[in-house]
Every structure is written in structure tokens, then in C-alpha cells.
Design a protein around this motif. Structure first.
Motif, PDB file in Angstrom:
ATOM      1  N   GLN A  25       0.832  -1.202   0.000  1.00  0.00           N
ATOM      2  CA  GLN A  25       0.000   0.000   0.000  1.00  0.00           C
ATOM      3  C   GLN A  25       0.866   1.252   0.000  1.00  0.00           C
ATOM      4  OE1 GLN A  25      -0.531   2.216   2.911  1.00  0.00           O
ATOM      5  NE2 GLN A  25      -1.884   3.516   1.710  1.00  0.00           N
ATOM      6  N   ILE A  26       1.927   1.240   0.773  1.00  0.00           N
ATOM      7  CA  ILE A  26       2.820   2.406   0.853  1.00  0.00           C
ATOM      8  C   ILE A  26       3.466   2.671  -0.504  1.00  0.00           C
ATOM      9  CG2 ILE A  26       4.986   3.233   1.861  1.00  0.00           C
ATOM     10  CD1 ILE A  26       4.118   1.708   4.456  1.00  0.00           C
ATOM     11  N   VAL A  27       3.977   1.619  -1.159  1.00  0.00           N
ATOM     12  CA  VAL A  27       4.627   1.779  -2.465  1.00  0.00           C
ATOM     13  C   VAL A  27       3.611   2.226  -3.511  1.00  0.00           C
ATOM     14  CG1 VAL A  27       5.778   0.535  -4.349  1.00  0.00           C
ATOM     15  CG2 VAL A  27       6.514   0.189  -1.980  1.00  0.00           C
ATOM     16  N   LEU A  28       2.441   1.602  -3.524  1.00  0.00           N
ATOM     17  CA  LEU A  28       1.422   1.961  -4.506  1.00  0.00           C
ATOM     18  C   LEU A  28       0.967   3.400  -4.315  1.00  0.00           C
ATOM     19  CD1 LEU A  28      -0.015   0.663  -6.871  1.00  0.00           C
ATOM     20  CD2 LEU A  28      -1.821  -0.047  -5.319  1.00  0.00           C
ATOM     21  N   THR A  29       0.816   3.831  -3.091  1.00  0.00           N
ATOM     22  CA  THR A  29       0.435   5.213  -2.821  1.00  0.00           C
ATOM     23  C   THR A  29       1.522   6.169  -3.306  1.00  0.00           C
ATOM     24  OG1 THR A  29      -0.922   4.582  -0.931  1.00  0.00           O
ATOM     25  CG2 THR A  29      -0.191   6.868  -1.028  1.00  0.00           C
ATOM     26  N   PHE A  30       2.774   5.853  -3.004  1.00  0.00           N
ATOM     27  CA  PHE A  30       3.891   6.701  -3.435  1.00  0.00           C
ATOM     28  C   PHE A  30       3.896   6.847  -4.957  1.00  0.00           C
ATOM     29  CE2 PHE A  30       8.292   6.914  -5.015  1.00  0.00           C
ATOM     30  CZ  PHE A  30       8.675   8.128  -4.489  1.00  0.00           C
ATOM     31  N   GLU A  49      10.459   4.723   2.710  1.00  0.00           N
ATOM     32  CA  GLU A  49      11.087   4.123   3.878  1.00  0.00           C
ATOM     33  C   GLU A  49      10.747   2.643   4.037  1.00  0.00           C
ATOM     34  OE1 GLU A  49      10.652   6.554   7.383  1.00  0.00           O
ATOM     35  OE2 GLU A  49      11.349   8.338   6.338  1.00  0.00           O
ATOM     36  N   VAL A  50      10.324   1.978   2.938  1.00  0.00           N
ATOM     37  CA  VAL A  50      10.163   0.530   2.937  1.00  0.00           C
ATOM     38  C   VAL A  50      11.569  -0.061   2.943  1.00  0.00           C
ATOM     39  CG1 VAL A  50       9.394  -1.454   1.552  1.00  0.00           C
ATOM     40  CG2 VAL A  50       7.918   0.544   1.803  1.00  0.00           C
ATOM     41  N   LYS A  51      11.793  -1.106   3.703  1.00  0.00           N
ATOM     42  CA  LYS A  51      13.126  -1.700   3.824  1.00  0.00           C
ATOM     43  C   LYS A  51      13.621  -2.212   2.477  1.00  0.00           C
ATOM     44  CE  LYS A  51      12.674  -2.924   8.646  1.00  0.00           C
ATOM     45  NZ  LYS A  51      12.674  -3.980   9.633  1.00  0.00           N
ATOM     46  N   ALA A  52      14.918  -2.077   2.262  1.00  0.00           N
ATOM     47  CA  ALA A  52      15.536  -2.466   0.992  1.00  0.00           C
ATOM     48  C   ALA A  52      15.276  -3.937   0.659  1.00  0.00           C
ATOM     49  CB  ALA A  52      17.038  -2.187   1.029  1.00  0.00           C
ATOM     50  N   GLY A  53      15.279  -4.801   1.651  1.00  0.00           N
ATOM     51  CA  GLY A  53      15.053  -6.216   1.414  1.00  0.00           C
ATOM     52  C   GLY A  53      13.620  -6.556   1.023  1.00  0.00           C
ATOM     53  N   SER A  54      12.699  -5.649   1.254  1.00  0.00           N
ATOM     54  CA  SER A  54      11.283  -5.883   0.941  1.00  0.00           C
ATOM     55  C   SER A  54      10.860  -5.285  -0.388  1.00  0.00           C
ATOM     56  CB  SER A  54      10.397  -5.290   2.040  1.00  0.00           C
ATOM     57  OG  SER A  54      10.664  -5.900   3.273  1.00  0.00           O
ATOM     58  N   ILE A  55      11.581  -4.287  -0.868  1.00  0.00           N
ATOM     59  CA  ILE A  55      11.096  -3.521  -2.016  1.00  0.00           C
ATOM     60  C   ILE A  55      10.977  -4.361  -3.282  1.00  0.00           C
ATOM     61  CG2 ILE A  55      13.265  -2.549  -2.891  1.00  0.00           C
ATOM     62  CD1 ILE A  55      10.043  -0.579  -2.328  1.00  0.00           C
ATOM     63  N   GLY A  56      11.964  -5.221  -3.557  1.00  0.00           N
ATOM     64  CA  GLY A  56      11.919  -6.054  -4.765  1.00  0.00           C
ATOM     65  C   GLY A  56      10.706  -6.967  -4.803  1.00  0.00           C
ATOM     66  N   PRO A  57      10.485  -7.766  -3.733  1.00  0.00           N
ATOM     67  CA  PRO A  57       9.300  -8.630  -3.725  1.00  0.00           C
ATOM     68  C   PRO A  57       7.980  -7.853  -3.804  1.00  0.00           C
ATOM     69  CG  PRO A  57      10.872  -9.361  -2.076  1.00  0.00           C
ATOM     70  CD  PRO A  57      11.379  -8.055  -2.616  1.00  0.00           C
TER      71      PRO A  57
END
Length: 123
Positions: A25-30, A49-57
Motif C-alpha cells: 500500500q505504501i509503495v502503490l500510494t507513493f 522508507e520501505v526496507k531495501a530487502g522488501s522492495i523487490g518482492p
């Protein structure tokens, strides 16, 4: 908030968590707030500010559903009509939060119509 077992059986195998505060939701909103731009993953990390390890998935799951798209190292919001609705909804919530800062959106959502409720169309 729990759902009925019948509703659980109707959920898609790979449900995407778009609840408030989830990484998706945070990425889609951004990305929906910047529809005319494309970003590298590190720029999305900095902006959300989503963690680097989470952004790809997260981006991969959003892309599987057509909600985002990418070319090379750049990611942007998808072109699906649903996204226009999502962007409008996100803007509405932001406006509501600004106009009614003391209101609890969670309390409002408790009384919102449940799309899985078979009786909601009969009322």
C-alpha cells in the motif's frame, strides 16, 4: 479484523495485502502520487522508507497484478483503470485526514460495507 471462513475460501491464492500501512500500500500510494515519473528501487525506498530487502518482492507482486510496471531499472504506476480509482481513493483519505484529524479511520471502516457480505446487496 477476522473474516468468515466462506470469505476465506473465496480469496485468491496469492492475496495482496493493500491494507493501510502495508508495504504494498505504501509503495502503490507513493507511485500513484507521482503518476508522471518513474523511479529506481533506491528512490522508492527513500520516498517510502520501505526496507531495501522488501522492495523487490513488493514491486514484483504489484507488477504481477498489473498495478505497477517497469522497464530496466525504473518503476512507475500501472495503466490499469483500477489505479485511477486507487489514486482518487488515496487522495480522498488524505483529504479526510487533513479535514478531520481527530477522526479514527479504523472506526469508520468498521461500519463500511463488506464486499464479501452476501446480505449487503439485499439491504
Amino acid at each position: 479484523m477476522p473474516i468468515a471462513a466462506d470469505d476465506f475460501d473465496r480469496l485468491p491464492e496469492k492475496a495482496l495485502d493493500l491494507t493501510e500501512g502495508s508495504n504494498a500500500q505504501i509503495v502503490l500510494t507513493f507511485l500513484s502520487e507521482h503518476p508522471d515519473a518513474a523511479f529506481r528501487q533506491n528512490e522508492i525506498i527513500e520516498g517510502t522508507e520501505v526496507k531495501a530487502g522488501s522492495i523487490g518482492p513488493v514491486l514484483s507482486r504489484l507488477e504481477e497484478r498489473g498495478l505497477v510496471r517497469h522497464k530496466g531499472k525504473y518503476w512507475t504506476i500501472g495503466e490499469d483503470d483500477r489505479l485511477a480509482s486507487y489514486a482518487a481513493m488515496a487522495q480522498t483519505f488524505a483529504t479526510a485526514d487533513e479535514r478531520f484529524p481527530d477522526e479514527d479511520m479504523g472506526e469508520w471502516l468498521q461500519h463500511a460495507e463488506n464486499p464479501y457480505d452476501e446480505h449487503s446487496e439485499d439491504e
